[in-house]
Scaffold this motif. Structure first.
Motif, PDB file in Angstrom:
ATOM      1  N   THR A   4       1.282  -1.816  -0.306  1.00 25.80           N
ATOM      2  CA  THR A   4       0.140   0.188  -0.063  1.00 25.80           C
ATOM      3  C   THR A   4       0.678   1.777   0.023  1.00 25.80           C
ATOM      4  OG1 THR A   4      -1.831  -1.271   0.954  1.00 25.80           O
ATOM      5  CG2 THR A   4      -1.779   1.184   1.249  1.00 25.80           C
ATOM      6  N   ARG A  68     -14.204   4.174   4.927  1.00 25.96           N
ATOM      7  CA  ARG A  68     -13.113   3.521   3.073  1.00 25.96           C
ATOM      8  C   ARG A  68     -12.305   5.401   3.057  1.00 25.96           C
ATOM      9  NH1 ARG A  68     -15.315   0.995  -1.315  1.00 25.96           N
ATOM     10  NH2 ARG A  68     -13.451   0.407  -1.735  1.00 25.96           N
ATOM     11  N   ARG A  69     -11.097   4.711   2.386  1.00 26.98           N
ATOM     12  CA  ARG A  69     -10.459   6.060   2.503  1.00 26.98           C
ATOM     13  C   ARG A  69     -10.533   6.288   0.806  1.00 26.98           C
ATOM     14  NH1 ARG A  69     -10.460   8.200   7.299  1.00 26.98           N
ATOM     15  NH2 ARG A  69      -9.556   6.622   8.616  1.00 26.98           N
ATOM     16  N   LYS A  70     -10.391   5.032   0.332  1.00 28.29           N
ATOM     17  CA  LYS A  70      -9.301   4.793  -1.639  1.00 28.29           C
ATOM     18  C   LYS A  70     -11.582   5.384  -2.150  1.00 28.29           C
ATOM     19  CE  LYS A  70      -9.236   1.645  -5.269  1.00 28.29           C
ATOM     20  NZ  LYS A  70      -8.910  -0.221  -5.349  1.00 28.29           N
ATOM     21  N   ARG A 114      -6.368   9.912   1.656  1.00 25.38           N
ATOM     22  CA  ARG A 114      -4.906   9.889   1.278  1.00 25.38           C
ATOM     23  C   ARG A 114      -3.939   9.195   2.317  1.00 25.38           C
ATOM     24  NH1 ARG A 114      -1.572  13.452  -1.472  1.00 25.38           N
ATOM     25  NH2 ARG A 114      -0.545  13.834   0.808  1.00 25.38           N
ATOM     26  N   LEU A 117      -5.285   6.600   5.052  1.00 30.38           N
ATOM     27  CA  LEU A 117      -4.792   5.321   4.714  1.00 30.38           C
ATOM     28  C   LEU A 117      -3.466   4.860   4.748  1.00 30.38           C
ATOM     29  CD1 LEU A 117      -6.480   2.474   3.047  1.00 30.38           C
ATOM     30  CD2 LEU A 117      -5.578   4.547   0.959  1.00 30.38           C
ATOM     31  N   GLU A 182      -7.673  -1.380   0.002  1.00 32.27           N
ATOM     32  CA  GLU A 182      -8.053  -1.123   1.517  1.00 32.27           C
ATOM     33  C   GLU A 182      -8.226  -2.539   2.018  1.00 32.27           C
ATOM     34  OE1 GLU A 182      -9.811   2.554   3.310  1.00 32.27           O
ATOM     35  OE2 GLU A 182     -11.174   2.073   1.536  1.00 32.27           O
ATOM     36  N   ASP A 183      -7.347  -2.079   3.482  1.00 28.35           N
ATOM     37  CA  ASP A 183      -8.498  -3.507   4.105  1.00 28.35           C
ATOM     38  C   ASP A 183      -9.229  -3.373   5.011  1.00 28.35           C
ATOM     39  OD1 ASP A 183      -5.776  -4.501   3.616  1.00 28.35           O
ATOM     40  OD2 ASP A 183      -4.977  -3.944   5.680  1.00 28.35           O
TER      41      ASP A 183
END
Length: 394
Positions: A4, A68-70, A114, A117, A182-183
């Motif tokens: 990542t 979630r970030r992605k 970002r 993350l 993303e985990d």
């Protein structure tokens, strides 16, 4: 560095290749081709950074709520990649303003998610190293970009065509960020020492973090766009064709210093590293104000690169130290907001002083505010409540 961290680093590298094919040439394009004033340059850059920064805490908080970030990272990089090359079509200063604002919307959407993350991907105790690696990759792209622009211009490619070709690295960056996995969101963790408070997404920001951000705001009010330093380089006598090479050399220094600074941030008190960086900033700006020859400007850029190396990875590691996981997107958003919201007044202040009293006054006020912020940070660090330190200092 895990997968990542590598992918985020490569994305930033390619994004900066496209961005820095344009940015070093923008002051010349605005003031020469489009006949804009230095004050308007400050307005454009300040307004663009301010808009970006207003969006960052919103995007950070949204990513906290989503878990979630992605998606926001992907959307932000995609918007910038598509909009930035439109600079090739700009025919008036307001066109440049519109493009820069749109580009910065993309940055506003992606930056805080970002960083959150990246913070989640960083191994414990190696946050400074992870952020140092990311910033080094970012600066590597900023090194390659001006070199590409210089080669293209030397080969006879028109300036506007160079701007249009910035689309290529932008699309490559978009493809790489799509590969990030993303985990699943982790359950809330206890807040770290010095970041007391509720851990929910709607909890107030920790008091210690808010105090640090106020000090950062003081520094940022004197930290106008680096475009003014390029303008100063031209004022002293560096040829326009050499500006991309100067900018590239500057980023060589930044690459080396951010890797070293990230390692130091995991071993030494982080607040003191930032303080040292701000003092070096004041020294560099004083040098820029007093410089009379091109070699002196080059020396000042080298010193200025050390400032970036000490502060960029360290400040972001401090944000992780001072914020609980459930608030981390918002914390990084507020960090970016403080830096960006001051960009417009900083640009107006620098541009106004430049026009009325010359470059020395504009650069001198930046040095003075950096000194004041360093003293305030010293008081913050000596208060005895600072936990934003590397493992060795704990």
């Amino acid at each position: 560095m895990n997968r990542t961290i590598w992918l985020i680093g490569l994305t930033s590298l390619l994004t900066d290749v496209g961005s820095e094919m344009i940015f070093p040439l923008l002051p010349m394009f605005l003031t020469g081709t489009l006949h804009a004033s230095p004050a308007l340059l400050g307005v454009i850059e300040g307004a663009a950074d301010t808009l970006s920064s207003l969006l960052k805490p919103v995007a950070g908080r949204l990513s906290d709520r989503m878990g979630r970030r992605k998606p926001l990272v992907l959307g932000g990089y995609g918007l910038a990649a598509l909009v930035r090359p439109l600079m090739a079509l700009a025919a008036a200063p307001w066109h440049v303003l519109a493009i820069r604002l749109s580009d910065r919307v993309g940055k506003g959407l992606r930056s805080a998610p970002r960083d959150a993350l990246l913070a989640a991907a960083a191994p414990a105790g190696q946050e400074g190293r992870a952020f140092g690696f990311h910033r080094a990759m970012d600066h590597t792209g900023a090194l390659i970009g001006p070199l590409v622009a210089a080669v293209l211009l030397a080969a006879g490619v028109e300036l506007r065509t160079v701007f249009g070709l910035a689309l290529v690295p932008g699309l490559l960056a978009l493809g790489i960020v799509a590969l990030i996995r993303e985990d699943a969101p982790a359950p809330p963790l206890p807040a770290p020492a010095g970041a007391a408070g509720a851990a929910g997404a709607d909890a107030p920001m920790p008091t210690r973090l808010r105090a640090w951000l106020v000090i950062l705001l003081l520094f940022s009010l004197g930290n106008a766009s680096d475009a003014f330093l390029l303008l100063r380089a031209g004022e002293v006598g560096i040829a326009p064709a050499a500006l991309p090479l100067l900018w590239a050399g500057f980023h060589v220094i930044k690459i080396a210093c951010t890797r070293a600074g990230g390692t130091l941030a995991d071993r030494l008190p982080r607040a003191r590293l930032v303080m040292a960086g701000w003092l070096i900033y004041a020294l560099a700006y004083t040098g820029f104000a007093l410089a009379t020859t091109p070699w002196q400007i080059c020396a000042c850029f080298a010193v200025y690169g050390v400032f970036y190396g000490l502060t960029e990875p360290t400040e972001k590691a401090m944000i992780k130290d001072l914020s609980p996981p459930a608030l981390r997107g918002r914390a990084y958003g507020w960090y970016h907001l403080v830096i960006g919201i001051s960009a417009l007044p900083a640009g107006l202040l620098a541009g106004g002083l430049w026009e009325r009293h010359g470059s020395g006054a504009a650069l001198g006020i930046g040095a003075a505010l950096a000194m004041a912020a360093a003293l305030a940070l010293l008081a913050w660090e000596l208060s005895g409540r600072d936990r934003a330190v590397g493992p060795a200092a704990q």
